[in-house]
Design a protein around this motif. Sequence first.
Motif, short mmCIF file in Angstrom:
data_model
loop_
_atom_site.label_atom_id
_atom_site.label_comp_id
_atom_site.label_asym_id
_atom_site.label_seq_id
_atom_site.Cartn_x
_atom_site.Cartn_y
_atom_site.Cartn_z
N THR A 245 62.04 -47.85 6.72
CA THR A 245 62.85 -48.88 7.41
C THR A 245 63.64 -49.71 9.01
O THR A 245 62.94 -48.41 10.03
CB THR A 245 64.87 -48.46 6.88
OG1 THR A 245 65.02 -47.02 7.87
CG2 THR A 245 64.56 -47.43 5.52
N GLN A 246 64.53 -50.15 9.22
CA GLN A 246 64.97 -50.22 10.61
C GLN A 246 65.18 -49.23 11.39
O GLN A 246 64.89 -48.91 12.16
CB GLN A 246 66.02 -51.61 10.72
CG GLN A 246 66.38 -51.95 12.12
CD GLN A 246 65.49 -52.71 12.86
OE1 GLN A 246 63.85 -53.53 11.72
NE2 GLN A 246 65.07 -52.61 13.32
N ARG A 306 70.25 -54.75 15.08
CA ARG A 306 69.54 -56.09 14.92
C ARG A 306 68.75 -55.67 13.98
O ARG A 306 68.13 -55.06 14.18
CB ARG A 306 69.23 -57.28 16.30
CG ARG A 306 68.29 -56.14 16.94
CD ARG A 306 68.12 -56.62 18.99
NE ARG A 306 67.54 -55.59 19.31
CZ ARG A 306 68.67 -54.88 20.21
NH1 ARG A 306 68.92 -54.33 20.48
NH2 ARG A 306 67.91 -54.34 20.74
N GLN A 307 67.19 -57.10 14.04
CA GLN A 307 66.50 -57.20 12.80
C GLN A 307 65.24 -56.89 13.91
O GLN A 307 64.17 -56.02 13.44
CB GLN A 307 66.60 -57.98 12.13
CG GLN A 307 67.32 -57.73 11.18
CD GLN A 307 67.18 -57.29 10.88
OE1 GLN A 307 66.34 -56.84 9.76
NE2 GLN A 307 68.91 -57.30 9.71
N ALA A 709 69.25 -65.76 21.29
CA ALA A 709 68.40 -65.61 20.94
C ALA A 709 67.64 -64.98 20.66
O ALA A 709 66.74 -64.29 21.05
CB ALA A 709 67.23 -67.06 21.49
N VAL A 710 68.07 -63.85 19.55
CA VAL A 710 67.40 -62.90 19.58
C VAL A 710 66.05 -62.72 19.26
O VAL A 710 65.00 -62.26 19.42
CB VAL A 710 67.65 -61.93 18.47
CG1 VAL A 710 67.19 -60.49 17.70
CG2 VAL A 710 69.68 -61.41 18.96
N ALA A 711 65.39 -63.68 18.02
CA ALA A 711 64.17 -64.26 17.37
C ALA A 711 63.53 -64.69 18.44
O ALA A 711 62.59 -64.59 18.32
CB ALA A 711 64.06 -64.46 16.34
N SER A 712 63.93 -64.57 19.32
CA SER A 712 63.20 -65.85 20.31
C SER A 712 62.62 -65.70 21.51
O SER A 712 61.09 -65.45 22.36
CB SER A 712 63.56 -67.31 21.02
OG SER A 712 64.20 -68.02 20.35
N ILE A 713 63.34 -64.05 22.07
CA ILE A 713 63.02 -63.13 22.66
C ILE A 713 62.13 -61.77 22.27
O ILE A 713 62.69 -60.81 22.35
CB ILE A 713 63.54 -62.88 23.88
CG1 ILE A 713 63.13 -62.10 24.80
CG2 ILE A 713 65.02 -62.55 23.43
CD1 ILE A 713 64.31 -62.14 26.51
N SER A 714 62.02 -62.16 20.84
CA SER A 714 61.71 -61.10 19.71
C SER A 714 60.75 -60.01 21.14
O SER A 714 59.36 -60.62 21.46
CB SER A 714 60.96 -60.70 19.17
OG SER A 714 59.61 -61.71 18.89
N PRO A 715 59.77 -59.08 20.67
CA PRO A 715 59.15 -57.86 20.72
C PRO A 715 57.59 -58.51 20.96
O PRO A 715 56.66 -58.56 21.85
CB PRO A 715 59.46 -56.27 20.65
CG PRO A 715 60.19 -56.64 20.35
CD PRO A 715 61.20 -57.81 20.03
N VAL A 716 57.59 -59.20 20.30
CA VAL A 716 55.67 -59.35 19.70
C VAL A 716 55.99 -61.03 20.32
O VAL A 716 54.68 -61.05 21.04
CB VAL A 716 55.19 -60.51 18.34
CG1 VAL A 716 54.46 -61.00 17.96
CG2 VAL A 716 55.69 -59.25 17.12
#
Length: 739
Positions: A245-246, A306-307, A709-716
């Motif tokens: 899980t997360q 956060r996700q 913008a959490v998704a824009s600066i994701s670890p990937v």
Amino acid sequence: MVDHDEKKLNQEKELAQLRSMVGDANGDDFSLDDILAEYSDRKPPEVATMSPEEEDEEDNLLLFPGILPDPKPPEPEEDMPEEVQPEEADELEEADEPEETPHPQEDTPATPASDNVVAFPEKPNLISALLHDLSQKADEYAEHMFQDEDMPSSPETRRMEELIPGVDQEEVPQRERRPRREDPPEPDLSPQELAQQYGKGIKSLRTRIALVFFLLLPALYLMVEHLLPLPSIPHPGDLTQPLLTQPVKVWISAGLLAISTALSSDVLTGAVHRLYRGRLGMDTVLLLACAASLADAVSTQFLFPRQELPYCALNILALWLALRGEYHRRRGLRLACRTAAASADPYLVTLDEGKWSGRDTYTKHSGQPTGFGSQIQADDGAQRIFRVVCPVILVGCGVLSLLSSVGAGEPRRILWSLSATLTASCTLCAPLIFSRPFHKLARRLAQSGAALAGWPGAANARKGDGILLTDLDLFPPGAVSLNGIKVFGDWSTERVVGYTATLIHASGSGLDKLFHDLLRTQGAIYRQAERLCCYEGGGLSANIRGDQVLVGSAAFMRIMDVSLPQGLNVKNAVFCSIDGDLAGIFALNYSLPDVVFPSVAALLQEKLSPVLATRDFNLIPAMLRQRFKLASNRMDFPPVERRRELSDPEQPHNTTLTAVLCREGIYPFSEAVVASRRLRLAVHANAILSCAASVLGLLLAAYLTGAGAVASISPVNLFVYLGLWLIPAWFITGWVDQY
């Protein structure tokens, strides 16, 4: 007579017109008697009777406006005629008629007509005559200026031009370089001590690099697990729920980062030590990024859930590359120190400022490697740049993180924003900028017997530098052999060999060892030479026990008018003359080593100008070009006195070492010089790329975190950004030893 009458009629008409004009101007009519009475107090000039031909010539004269002709000087009164003829009176009236002025002054007395006469000098002006003579001489000189070039030169001049080799003129330096700011030197330890110091802990470092790499793999898997089309691992208690899980992923990532940080003790110790000394670097930024990521991973569930996972995997990757950079640095420095300690009497390479023609020039000389230990421990060029950039980056990370979180009304995002900005600012290529290319170059130079003296020696290189090449660089011991000896006259072999070896030894020529061995085999000894002179034509002269000895090439003997045998066909030889007579010939065989051609090509490719500072009178550009096809036209050949100064072993040199050489010849010399220049270029290029990536990553991370913008600066996404900047740096560091 008809022409004479017509002329009189014309004169009367002109006189009548003049009377009317004067009368009209004054408003009164004047008669001839009034005009004559006006000028009765003057003596009329003598009027000579002229023939019609003379009158015609007089009519053709052109007078300057406003200037009357120069009257003839009056003759004595007793010679003048008593009566004046009417025709003469008419001419007198024309000559004495005053010129009309447009606005006469009433108060100003009338000026006599004789005062307005300008007399032309009978003789020419002295200044005009002088200028005329000078112009004639200039024209004559211009006509004969190039006459000597068309004429053939004398046989003696042509003979000197053929026998004396041409030399290059030295330019006067036009600039002064500002001295470079140097750091306090480190303790100057010997190369043996440093080799032992850098060799300690290399095996354990290699083991820790492998362990961190194994920890990196699961961290990267957790980061990209949601992007892979793989089934999730089910929970043992509830098969419908995934095991990872997360929260579990977050805690696993935090644990992997904590273990990797503990294994990277070398990097953390250096970062703390650098922070204590006030010399911040990218390792300091990495240490703070790991701390911020750990704090964000621990507090993410209750502070900012956060996700997306924290940036633990990227920090582990940066730690692994930092360990590899430390490994390359230690291996390279240890190898360089071992190579420098391999010889008890090494050669030192220095870059002397303004050595030849105002340019910095690399020189090679014997000596002890004093200062090598201090230079090898000094900071590299990337660290010196990071000292200026990293404090700005750290301040920017703190300020922009506060603005994007607290300033945006979201104080709970402070740790996430701080970890994002620090991770984006810590480029992956920073630990490899100096260590990887230095290790590659150290391995290559160790094969040729050379070792770079750290970064300070490579930092002084500039475009257009030169490199001094001496006799032993082109022809090391063993490259020149003796083919035979021929003694002439009544001179003994021992005496001829002794005289020749004495002058060769006194001149410092590269043939010294060859003639020293010959001297021992012939049982001769060195003599006392006085008034040694070196000639541009390729020879030496000295006085030995009252004998005038000349030693040189065949061209030098012809210049000195020494008779040579007929049909002599010796390409390279040493001739000896005693008191004007040929005493001996030493035939030589020059064999250029194979490594000379790639070495010279590498120097020319790096824009280095070779300077031939040779003392062997046979080594001239024409001989190198014709015999060995060497690119001597791209080399400088100073005059003989300047060559002796440049190759003087007692001349002063720069205290900063570039490299230490353990072998003879041009190959290790050129390898070390080219390596130092390529190292400097690679480090500066990668340092600029690293600084640009850090600044740009900081700005992007601050903007995206401020916008939430959490998704824009994701670890990937951040991994892709950092990986793209790593690719060019990796290729540049791998290119540095490809020459």
